[in-house]
Design a protein around this motif. Structure first.
Motif, PDB file in Angstrom:
ATOM      1  N   UNK A   1       3.823   2.460  -8.321  1.00 57.76           N
ATOM      2  CA  UNK A   1       2.722   2.947  -7.486  1.00 57.76           C
ATOM      3  C   UNK A   1       1.691   1.838  -7.276  1.00 57.76           C
ATOM      4  N   UNK A   2       1.418   1.067  -8.329  1.00 58.68           N
ATOM      5  CA  UNK A   2       0.461  -0.029  -8.202  1.00 58.68           C
ATOM      6  C   UNK A   2       0.955  -1.061  -7.198  1.00 58.68           C
ATOM      7  N   UNK A   3       2.257  -1.366  -7.234  1.00 53.76           N
ATOM      8  CA  UNK A   3       2.812  -2.331  -6.278  1.00 53.76           C
ATOM      9  C   UNK A   3       2.632  -1.839  -4.851  1.00 53.76           C
ATOM     10  N   UNK A   4       2.837  -0.538  -4.631  1.00 55.29           N
ATOM     11  CA  UNK A   4       2.632   0.018  -3.296  1.00 55.29           C
ATOM     12  C   UNK A   4       1.163  -0.059  -2.888  1.00 55.29           C
ATOM     13  N   UNK A   5       0.260   0.195  -3.826  1.00 52.36           N
ATOM     14  CA  UNK A   5      -1.178   0.070  -3.562  1.00 52.36           C
ATOM     15  C   UNK A   5      -1.525  -1.327  -3.069  1.00 52.36           C
TER      16      UNK A   5
END
Length: 510
Positions: A304-308
């Motif tokens: 999720x952080x990578x997508x953010x």
């Protein structure tokens, strides 16, 4: 009026050049699609909600549709290098007025996608910390991620690329391990390939399946936003975009199939409804050491952080492109003097994100439903509208001039993509209330599409105002740094000449 040297202006309004190779751009595209997030969150939800065993084949079909779209999309990228991506392509293909309308859709769409993901991150991180005995609110966890993204967004883009590389390699590795474990332990002792049967595609639920599946790919187009920062962009972006679509589609399809193999196709819907986002972990935990399951939970959070990070980069570069070309105030078109990152665009998105998150936290809203599900669904509709418009723009662009591209890349594939995306967009609009899970009489069924139409209309009006009041700025819309140079180098022309021929030999005045 004396000729004005454009060089100083361009230096302060240029992104960092030659920073990213094919692997780094692929990482941004795959990170935007967030395959582990889709596998753990979306696929289990689709199984539970729709109850169909066709999820694996649907992901392959959607990957095929987007691959067709990518053929024309990346063919156009060989002729247009601009961080404005959809906005720029639509401006070239369908005209500047429609292009500015697309930009007004892109800004809230990508912004909402990114902000919504903070809700998922905060909820996941809070849950993981809770299992360790720490009580931390989702909002506090989201603020930690927000601070990291805000800082990385102002640093060198290749640094973000390296962060994404590490996260995604770990993410893909754990997905492969989980898939192998699930397939190695099939229900009834027999591996079945029935979930790949195309028969369920002719059932009434196929529209909902396509809509939900295509949402899992949103973000792959972030590759084109990085075109100005890529090494040899005319080749790098094309290869990276194809890889991003193919890799995300294959991972999702194989993982959906592995889940059905492990439970048995006839049982997957019921098991998914029972365990929801814990489905994958429930299926693999009897066959793996506990630490590998714990690592999966952590990598879900980092996915999720990578997508953010990927969506933040996309939003910031859209704002930069619009500021550089005068659609937004010029301040948005400036970059950090050392890192070359979009300065005000990055700061604006960070400020907007923390304001929205704070409002949700103050209201006590449930983060998974009202932050994550609602905002990403609303943002995903906007991105789907942009993809549909871009597929039409590709056709219009190459109909006027093939530019050395063959018929498949210039006409046939884009036309097929446009027709298929039209079906998906229509199904999305018809069933939008169901996607938001609101009642049949809720105004949100029609309000969100109407709001997108309204902001596009504002963009059309703003473009017409620029055409009348600032023709030299209007002429540079969608043309990137090269268009800006041409306009600035023509400052010796009189206003009358600019109205008469605002883009000179570069094309007609749309």
């Amino acid at each position: 009026m004396a000729r004005k040297d454009p060089e100083p202006d361009i230096i302060t309004k240029a992104l960092a050049k030659n920073r990213l190779g094919v692997p780094s751009v692929v990482f941004f595209g795959v990170a935007g699609a967030a395959p582990l997030t889709v596998i753990i969150g979306s696929i289990s939800a689709i199984y539970a909600i729709i109850g169909s065993t066709a999820v694996p084949i649907v992901y392959l079909v959607v990957a095929g549709i987007l691959s067709l779209f990518t053929v024309g999309f990346v063919a156009m990228s060989r002729h247009i290098v601009n961080s404005g991506a959809f906005y720029s392509y639509i401006s070239h293909g369908l005209g500047r007025v429609i292009g500015v309308g697309a930009a007004f859709v892109a800004l809230p769409a990508y912004s909402l996608m990114q902000i919504g993901l903070f809700g998922l991150f905060g909820s996941a991180a809070s849950g993981i910390l809770g299992a360790m005995g720490f009580t931390v609110s989702w909002y506090a966890c989201a603020l930690v991620a927000w601070a990291l993204v805000a800082i990385l967004g102002l640093l060198w883009v290749d640094l973000s690329g390296r962060v994404l590389a590490v996260l995604l390699v770990a993410e893909i590795s754990i997905v492969l391990i989980y898939d192998l474990v699930m397939v190695a332990n099939p229900a009834g002792g027999e591996v079945t390939f029935s979930p790949f049967s195309p028969a369920p595609l002719i059932t009434p639920v196929v529209g909902s399946l396509l809509v939900l599946a295509i949402a899992g790919f949103v973000g792959f187009e972030a590759t084109v936003v990085l075109s100005e920062e890529a090494k040899d962009p005319k080749r790098t972006i094309a290869r990276a975009t194809h890889w991003a679509v193919g890799l995300a589609g294959l991972m999702c399809a194989v993982s959906a199939w592995a889940m059905a193999v492990n439970t048995g196709p006839q049982n997957i819907a019921a098991v998914a409804a029972e365990h929801k986002t814990d489905l994958v972990f429930t299926l693999v935990s009897p066959h793996l050491p506990g630490f590998l399951v714990d690592i999966g939970y952590v990598l879900f959070m980092t996915s999720v952080f990578a997508a953010l990070l990927a969506f933040h980069a996309a939003v910031a570069r859209y704002q930069f492109a619009l500021g550089r070309e005068g659609v937004l105030p010029a301040a948005w078109g400036r970059t950090h003097p050392r890192t070359g990152a979009p300065l005000l665009g990055s700061i604006t998105q960070s400020v907007l994100a923390v304001a929205v998150l704070s409002a949700y936290a103050a209201a006590g809203a449930e983060p998974l439903v009202f932050v994550f599900a609602w905002l990403t669904t609303i943002g995903g509709l906007g991105v789907l509208i942009l993809m549909w418009s871009a597929s039409a723009a590709v056709i219009a662009f190459f109909v006027r001039n093939r530019r050395g591209e063959n018929a498949w890349r210039a006409i046939i594939a884009p036309l097929l993509a446009f027709l298929m995306l039209s079906v998906v967009l229509a199904a999305t609009l018809i069933g939008f209330g169901e996607l938001l899970q609101v009642s049949g009489d809720s105004p949100f069924q029609w309000l969100i599409p109407v709001l997108y139409l309204a902001v596009a209309g504002l963009g059309f009006v703003w473009a017409l105002i620029m055409r009348a009041a600032r023709p030299e700025v209007y002429a540079a819309i969608g043309r990137g740094a090269d268009g800006r140079v041409s306009i600035l180098s023509d400052m010796s022309a009189t206003p009358k000449q600019l109205h008469a021929d605002p883009i000179g030999a570069r094309g007609s005045y749309h």
